[in-house]
Design a protein around this motif. Structure first.
Motif, PDB file in Angstrom:
ATOM      1  N   HIS A  92      41.967  19.428  14.722  1.00 17.44           N
ATOM      2  CA  HIS A  92      42.260  20.558  15.607  1.00 17.44           C
ATOM      3  C   HIS A  92      42.530  21.829  14.815  1.00 17.44           C
ATOM      4  CE1 HIS A  92      43.808  22.840  18.981  1.00 17.44           C
ATOM      5  NE2 HIS A  92      44.913  23.075  18.296  1.00 17.44           N
ATOM      6  N   VAL A  93      43.354  21.735  13.782  1.00 17.09           N
ATOM      7  CA  VAL A  93      43.678  22.929  12.986  1.00 17.09           C
ATOM      8  C   VAL A  93      42.431  23.489  12.310  1.00 17.09           C
ATOM      9  CG1 VAL A  93      44.904  23.735  10.932  1.00 17.09           C
ATOM     10  CG2 VAL A  93      46.096  22.359  12.638  1.00 17.09           C
ATOM     11  N   ASN A  94      41.620  22.623  11.718  1.00 18.01           N
ATOM     12  CA  ASN A  94      40.416  23.101  11.034  1.00 18.01           C
ATOM     13  C   ASN A  94      39.393  23.692  11.995  1.00 18.01           C
ATOM     14  OD1 ASN A  94      41.317  22.498   8.460  1.00 18.01           O
ATOM     15  ND2 ASN A  94      40.384  20.470   8.419  1.00 18.01           N
ATOM     16  N   ALA A  95      39.423  23.249  13.240  1.00 22.53           N
ATOM     17  CA  ALA A  95      38.476  23.773  14.227  1.00 22.53           C
ATOM     18  C   ALA A  95      38.968  25.058  14.886  1.00 22.53           C
ATOM     19  CB  ALA A  95      38.206  22.720  15.299  1.00 22.53           C
ATOM     20  N   CYS A  96      40.294  25.194  15.029  1.00 23.57           N
ATOM     21  CA  CYS A  96      40.811  26.277  15.879  1.00 23.57           C
ATOM     22  C   CYS A  96      41.813  27.217  15.210  1.00 23.57           C
ATOM     23  CB  CYS A  96      41.475  25.681  17.123  1.00 23.57           C
ATOM     24  SG  CYS A  96      40.415  24.600  18.095  1.00 23.57           S
ATOM     25  N   HIS A  97      42.417  26.817  14.093  1.00 27.46           N
ATOM     26  CA  HIS A  97      43.523  27.621  13.557  1.00 27.46           C
ATOM     27  C   HIS A  97      43.400  27.898  12.057  1.00 27.46           C
ATOM     28  CE1 HIS A  97      45.610  27.221  17.372  1.00 27.46           C
ATOM     29  NE2 HIS A  97      45.435  25.909  17.308  1.00 27.46           N
ATOM     30  N   ARG A  98      42.186  27.960  11.542  1.00 25.30           N
ATOM     31  CA  ARG A  98      42.032  28.162  10.106  1.00 25.30           C
ATOM     32  C   ARG A  98      42.473  29.550   9.675  1.00 25.30           C
ATOM     33  NH1 ARG A  98      36.738  27.865   8.287  1.00 25.30           N
ATOM     34  NH2 ARG A  98      37.646  28.238   6.250  1.00 25.30           N
ATOM     35  N   GLU A  99      42.300  30.548  10.507  1.00 20.32           N
ATOM     36  CA  GLU A  99      42.732  31.906  10.141  1.00 20.32           C
ATOM     37  C   GLU A  99      44.247  31.957   9.964  1.00 20.32           C
ATOM     38  OE1 GLU A  99      42.546  36.521  11.794  1.00 20.32           O
ATOM     39  OE2 GLU A  99      41.428  34.936  12.817  1.00 20.32           O
ATOM     40  N   GLN A 100      44.977  31.350  10.922  1.00 21.57           N
ATOM     41  CA  GLN A 100      46.440  31.324  10.791  1.00 21.57           C
ATOM     42  C   GLN A 100      46.864  30.496   9.589  1.00 21.57           C
ATOM     43  OE1 GLN A 100      44.604  30.762  13.604  1.00 21.57           O
ATOM     44  NE2 GLN A 100      45.913  30.900  15.435  1.00 21.57           N
ATOM     45  N   LEU A 101      46.159  29.381   9.351  1.00 23.37           N
ATOM     46  CA  LEU A 101      46.479  28.549   8.193  1.00 23.37           C
ATOM     47  C   LEU A 101      46.274  29.321   6.901  1.00 23.37           C
ATOM     48  CD1 LEU A 101      47.138  25.714   7.012  1.00 23.37           C
ATOM     49  CD2 LEU A 101      44.678  25.269   7.011  1.00 23.37           C
ATOM     50  N   THR A 102      45.178  30.044   6.801  1.00 25.92           N
ATOM     51  CA  THR A 102      44.888  30.830   5.591  1.00 25.92           C
ATOM     52  C   THR A 102      45.975  31.863   5.346  1.00 25.92           C
ATOM     53  OG1 THR A 102      42.514  30.519   5.881  1.00 25.92           O
ATOM     54  CG2 THR A 102      43.208  32.327   4.466  1.00 25.92           C
TER      55      THR A 102
END
Length: 246
Positions: free
Chosen positions: A172-182
């Motif tokens: 889910h994170v890699n599909a939808c929240h990578r910008e926030q993770l970065t």
């Protein structure tokens, strides 16, 4: 102040890799014959389970033949399949007992679906049969770590108790929240060598992020205390991503 535990014990980490790994090849120990392709997966106890069709080189081998099964655990990142770890499991080949066949097939199908799995359960020997490896030793290579686990250490451990939920969270994170993770990772760690950041591993002790695909940089971010269930793990991951707002 006590520092947080950065990672799970090696046996648990290897069992977690094995839980989602797929067999690629199998070879007979002390045989000049080359390794042959393998189909199947891993049962709940961490033993490789092989789906063997009639005519396959394993089909005619006697029980207790010593074999080595190569297992690979992968993750899809942006359409690219990246290897998380490699295992070589050496042990004795044996049939999966009839009363355990359906349970083994279900466990394999969760990670390595194959239409022949349940035919092997319902009609053993017709289209395929299930063999497993009684583990003697496991050689592992995961990231920069490698070593050997004896059967007792491997089999007495278990995968991370949250690993099934963790895999769904990673996807889910890699599909939808990578910008926030970065943004969060840059806030915590400063400049990164690659612009693309992915959630690579997630467990009760922390998260590992991967920057870059071709020449990756791995950064381990431990939790302040281990998560005891999937809800706590999700909360810890949420707090990590919330660093983006800082």
């Amino acid at each position: 102040m006590q520092r947080p535990v950065a990672a799970a014990p090696i046996p648990e980490r290897v069992r977690t890799l094995a839980a989602g790994a797929a067999p690629t090849h199998v070879s007979v120990v002390s045989s000049p014959r080359p390794a042959v392709p393998a189909r199947g997966g891993v049962d709940p106890e961490g033993r490789p389970v092989l789906l063997v069709t009639p005519g396959h080189p394993l089909a005619g081998l006697p029980e207790q033949t010593v074999v080595t099964v190569d297992l690979i655990a992968c993750r899809d990142l942006g359409g690219r399949r990246c290897t998380r770890g490699m295992l070589k499991v050496r042990g004795w080949l044996e049939p999966v007992p009839a009363h355990e066949a359906r349970r083994s097939a279900v466990a394999v199908a969760e990670h390595c679906p194959d239409e022949l799995l349940f035919q092997a359960v319902e009609e053993p020997g017709e289209a395929a049969r299930l063999l497993r490896v009684d583990v003697g030793q496991v050689i592992y290579l995961a990231g920069m770590e490698s070593g050997v686990l004896e059967a007792e250490d491997y089999l007495s451990a278990g995968p991370d108790p949250c690993h099934e939920s963790a895999e769904r969270m990673i996807e889910h994170v890699n599909a939808c929240h990578r910008e926030q993770l970065t943004l969060a990772v840059r806030h915590l760690a400063g400049a990164l060598s690659a612009p693309d950041v992915w959630l690579w591993e997630l467990d009760r002790y922390g998260a590992t992020v991967r920057a870059g695909l071709d020449d990756p940089e791995l950064l381990r971010l431990p939790w302040s205390r281990p998560a005891t269930n999937a809800r706590e793990l999700e909360q810890a991951l949420h707090c990590l991503i919330q660093h983006a707002e800082a």
